[in-house]
Design a protein around this motif. Sequence first.
Motif, PDB file in Angstrom:
ATOM      1  N   GLY A  20      44.908  25.891 -65.479  1.00 24.96           N
ATOM      2  CA  GLY A  20      45.184  26.739 -64.319  1.00 24.96           C
ATOM      3  C   GLY A  20      46.522  27.452 -64.372  1.00 24.96           C
ATOM      4  O   GLY A  20      47.127  27.741 -63.339  1.00 24.96           O
ATOM      5  N   THR A  23      46.576  30.960 -62.453  1.00 23.27           N
ATOM      6  CA  THR A  23      46.638  30.808 -60.993  1.00 23.27           C
ATOM      7  C   THR A  23      48.043  30.429 -60.558  1.00 23.27           C
ATOM      8  O   THR A  23      48.607  31.019 -59.626  1.00 23.27           O
ATOM      9  N   ASN A 226      46.555  18.750 -65.496  1.00 25.20           N
ATOM     10  CA  ASN A 226      45.552  18.210 -64.577  1.00 25.20           C
ATOM     11  C   ASN A 226      45.663  16.681 -64.586  1.00 25.20           C
ATOM     12  O   ASN A 226      46.173  16.107 -65.555  1.00 25.20           O
ATOM     13  N   ASN A 255      47.800  20.331 -61.193  1.00 25.03           N
ATOM     14  CA  ASN A 255      46.816  21.249 -60.614  1.00 25.03           C
ATOM     15  C   ASN A 255      45.410  20.642 -60.674  1.00 25.03           C
ATOM     16  O   ASN A 255      45.153  19.711 -61.432  1.00 25.03           O
ATOM     17  N   LYS A 256      44.514  21.191 -59.874  1.00 22.34           N
ATOM     18  CA  LYS A 256      43.102  20.781 -59.842  1.00 22.34           C
ATOM     19  C   LYS A 256      42.933  19.312 -59.422  1.00 22.34           C
ATOM     20  O   LYS A 256      42.179  18.556 -60.034  1.00 22.34           O
ATOM     21  N   THR A 258      41.564  16.502 -56.951  1.00 20.29           N
ATOM     22  CA  THR A 258      40.364  16.396 -56.113  1.00 20.29           C
ATOM     23  C   THR A 258      40.748  16.133 -54.652  1.00 20.29           C
ATOM     24  O   THR A 258      41.527  15.213 -54.384  1.00 20.29           O
ATOM     25  N   GLU A 300      45.664  20.946 -54.854  1.00 19.69           N
ATOM     26  CA  GLU A 300      44.264  20.532 -54.775  1.00 19.69           C
ATOM     27  C   GLU A 300      43.331  21.637 -55.262  1.00 19.69           C
ATOM     28  O   GLU A 300      43.629  22.821 -55.134  1.00 19.69           O
ATOM     29  N   SER A 301      42.189  21.212 -55.806  1.00 23.47           N
ATOM     30  CA  SER A 301      41.148  22.175 -56.191  1.00 23.47           C
ATOM     31  C   SER A 301      40.602  22.854 -54.941  1.00 23.47           C
ATOM     32  O   SER A 301      40.502  22.231 -53.882  1.00 23.47           O
ATOM     33  N   GLU A 305      37.143  30.536 -55.561  1.00 15.84           N
ATOM     34  CA  GLU A 305      38.113  30.987 -56.551  1.00 15.84           C
ATOM     35  C   GLU A 305      39.421  31.320 -55.838  1.00 15.84           C
ATOM     36  O   GLU A 305      39.426  31.865 -54.742  1.00 15.84           O
TER      37      GLU A 305
END
Length: 330
Positions: A20, A23, A226, A255-256, A258, A300-301, A305
């Motif tokens: 990510g 982003t 992650n 990042n990402k 849950t 968080e995810s 998008e």
Amino acid sequence: MGSTSNMKKFVFFGGKGGVGKTTVSCAYGLKSANEGLKTLVVSTDPAHSTSDVFDQQFGDEPAPVDDHDNLWAMEIDPEQEVENHLMEIKRAMGDQVSPGMVNAIDRQIEMSHQTPGAHESALFDRFVDVMRHSEEYDRVVFDTSPTGGTLRLLSLPEFLEGWIERLLHKRKRSIDLYEKAAIGGREPRRMAEGDPIIARLQERKEMFEFAGEVLRTESAYFLVLNPDELSIRETGRAVEELTEYDLAVSGLVINKVTPEPDEDESGRGANYLRDRCRTERERIEHIRESFEEPVVAVIESRVEEVKGSLLADVAKCLDVTVKATAKSAG
């Protein structure tokens, strides 16, 4: 307290593919722009580009980002950069050799296109070009290539500087011998002053010296990871290698992550998420304890998008001070 060690003009977000980086670098660019810094975001990731994040097409030259003051973006196509890089070498060498050598050079250039490191070398040149011509920006944010490539990229100045010095020495010596061997009443060829190959090597050497200085004194490095074991191991290796090249990591962005299910949710899906969240929390704690570098964001995810207002939410997660320094680059 947020990380302030990145009050540098150039900011790099590294990490392996898919974590990510685009982003996060776009969110950081937005945060910088919102605080009044003229900011350029430079993307090199063809898979997930700034065009997706900002919902606007970008190309090889900086363009203003719609609906955002102080923000510009550009996308560098690695494949096109390799092509440009090799063609430029071909032109430079073609001028210096006999016509009979041109075909041999063509074959070598074609083979070079597939050589490991060709992308990094070409991208490095482009990065340096962007850095050299960034007077109008206060902050330039690079969404770099995956970790291994990035590290080779950043180690090039030191490696090539010595190599170019040796080539320069040999080239000057061969010219000196050539001139001493001149016979008859003809004036020896004064190649040394106007020799295009020496001029080119000198130019490359100066470029690498400039890059080495800027990367060590005017740049900050953040690593995006992650909460999975592979990503954590990769990040550990990246920190070690960056440190080896005197490039200190300012912080880590996890990042990402849950999102937790609501308390009243039950069933297989909710139980699976709770187990996953528990495991991820343990990994995040492990990251905080085992890395000296501060964790500057836990993101968080999102179901959708990340673009538009969601990007602004991600920017708020970044606990990094970006306010303008007293001396503006613009």
